[in-house]
Design an enzyme around this catalytic site. Structure first.
Site, PDB file in Angstrom:
ATOM      1  CG  HIS A 197     -41.660  12.239 103.485  1.00  0.00           C
ATOM      2  ND1 HIS A 197     -41.215  13.577 104.513  1.00  0.00           N
ATOM      3  CD2 HIS A 197     -41.620  11.081 104.457  1.00  0.00           C
ATOM      4  CE1 HIS A 197     -41.222  12.844 105.731  1.00  0.00           C
ATOM      5  NE2 HIS A 197     -41.470  11.507 105.670  1.00  0.00           N
ATOM      6  CB  CYS A 222     -43.064  18.009 105.518  1.00  0.00           C
ATOM      7  SG  CYS A 222     -43.009  16.117 105.681  1.00  0.00           S
ATOM      8  CB  CYS A 271     -39.809  16.227 107.513  1.00  0.00           C
ATOM      9  SG  CYS A 271     -39.130  16.062 105.877  1.00  0.00           S
ATOM     10  CG  ASP A 288     -27.163  -5.601  91.719  1.00  0.00           C
ATOM     11  OD1 ASP A 288     -27.251  -5.832  90.663  1.00  0.00           O
ATOM     12  OD2 ASP A 288     -28.325  -5.921  92.317  1.00  0.00           O
ATOM     13  CG  ASP A 291     -28.556  -1.291  98.464  1.00  0.00           C
ATOM     14  OD1 ASP A 291     -29.281  -1.861  98.088  1.00  0.00           O
ATOM     15  OD2 ASP A 291     -27.485  -1.900  98.978  1.00  0.00           O
ATOM     16  CB  CYS A 294     -38.743  17.106 102.582  1.00  0.00           C
ATOM     17  SG  CYS A 294     -40.686  16.309 102.680  1.00  0.00           S
TER      18      CYS A 294
END
Length: 379
Positions: free
Chosen positions: A343, A317, A312, A96, A274, A314
């Protein structure tokens, strides 16, 4: 330069909304859209080694010009091989302009037609940002996408202030574009996004969008949203603005990171967004799940040996229980922030993958309805 400026290919347009999938072609690889970009303010996403970001399968992350300008400084980053060499993140960086941080963090600032003079929040030293030196700084970073310096006005300001902010932003854009073109001629391969402003005044929004569109830049950012306004106003002014922007450019809305806002943005035809929220929430013990936000600090998880989110996949998890994650958070273990950040970022990136598939299969509206219905059920 016209061929170089075409960086975006639209893959599929959804029926019933502006949602679409596509690919943005950047110096450090292609970016699949719609895309959520993690925020790495100081050239690092908090609590996340770059290997984890690669593992989750992100194509692009953010870094912040204001913070990196103050420490460690653009010259050192350039010496290290730009942000990619300095951080060893080899995919894309969007930086930015630092304008928002100047306006929100600086103890003392003065905006003139020339630029903005501000005081560092770190040591009180004075600095000057101009449209030109902000482009030069981001060029030293070797940013794949850099943003113009703009003036962001918040929710509820008077029209006169919004008009002034828009006038200055538009003037600064022309100067930034000129400097960016010089840097491109000197070998810089990154691109510059202009920013639409206009606050919450329809005619100013239209004026800004049409001006930005007339410059035929590689992509377009929509600024001045998610600045404290009610959600309905966000959606209204986002959709109002988009209608005045060219369809063939990638569009970016800054600062949104909840499923509700992301789905609204995708529906409006936004390709990039974002937010610091996923990692900030993680450090505060708040996890995204299919059924809404889960606060790991609650006592009801003491004896719960199931995963944070049973749906989930991931590694957090698959490996750890709510009981253990609660224990880490209560003991203020560093691992708590690492696992929760992993996560939450995995959750959002996986959601975007699902969104892209749903758009390609012409079922985005049904996906959006089903997702939000379950998300609002609560854990």
């Amino acid at each position: 330069m016209s061929e170089v400026l075409k960086i975006f290919d639209i893959k599929h347009k959804a029926s019933g909304s502006r949602a679409r999938t596509g690919t943005i072609h950047l110096p450090h690889g292609d970016v699949r859209t719609p895309v959520f970009m993690p925020v790495g303010t100081n050239a690092t996403v908090k609590a996340m080694p770059k290997d984890f970001l690669e593992e989750i399968d992100f194509d692009i992350i953010l870094a912040n010009t204001y913070h990196l300008f103050l420490r460690p400084g653009p010259d050192l980053i350039k010496e290290a091989g730009g942000l990619h060499g300095f951080s060893q993140w080899k995919k894309n960086f969007l930086t930015d302009s630092g304008g928002f941080q100047v306006f929100s963090l600086s103890k003392l600032r003065k905006i003139t037609d020339e630029g903005v003079r501000f005081q560092s929040h770190i040591d009180g030293s004075y600095h000057m940002f101009t449209p030109e030196n902000v482009v030069q700084t981001q060029t030293k970073f070797n940013s794949d996408i850099q943003m113009q310096l703009d003036v962001c006005s918040g929710w509820g300001v008077e029209r006169k202030e919004a008009e002034k902010a828009l006038r200055i932003t538009s003037d600064w854009l022309l100067r930034a574009k000129g400097e960016w073109e010089k840097q491109r001629e000197a070998g810089y391969e990154g691109i510059l996004f202009p920013i639409v402003q206009g606050n919450f005044f329809e005619d100013l929004r239209q004026k800004s969008a049409e001006f930005v569109s007339s410059l035929d830049m590689p992509g377009i950012a929509i600024g001045g949203l998610s600045v404290g306004e009610p959600p309905a106003e966000f959606t209204k002014y986002l959709n109002y603005t988009v209608q005045y922007l060219p369809e063939d450019k990638p569009k970016y809305v800054m600062g949104i990171g909840t499923p509700e806002y992301i789905l609204d943005a995708v529906q409006a035809g936004i390709d990039m967004f974002d937010c610091v929220l996923p990692t900030r929430n993680a450090r505060n013990g708040s996890y995204f799940t299919r059924r809404g936000m889960l606060s790991i600090k609650q006592e009801r998880w003491i004896h719960d040996f199931g995963p944070v989110d049973p749906e989930c996949n991931c590694k957090v998890c698959r490996t750890y229980s709510r009981s253990y994650l609660r224990h880490l958070f209560k003991e203020q273990e560093i691992l708590s922030s690492i696992l929760a950040s992993y996560h939450n970022l995995y959750f959002l990136n996986n959601m975007l993958k699902e969104i892209r598939v749903a758009i390609d299969e012409d079922r985005f509206e049904q996906y959006r309805t089903d997702f939000l219905e379950k998300f609002h059920q609560g854990v």
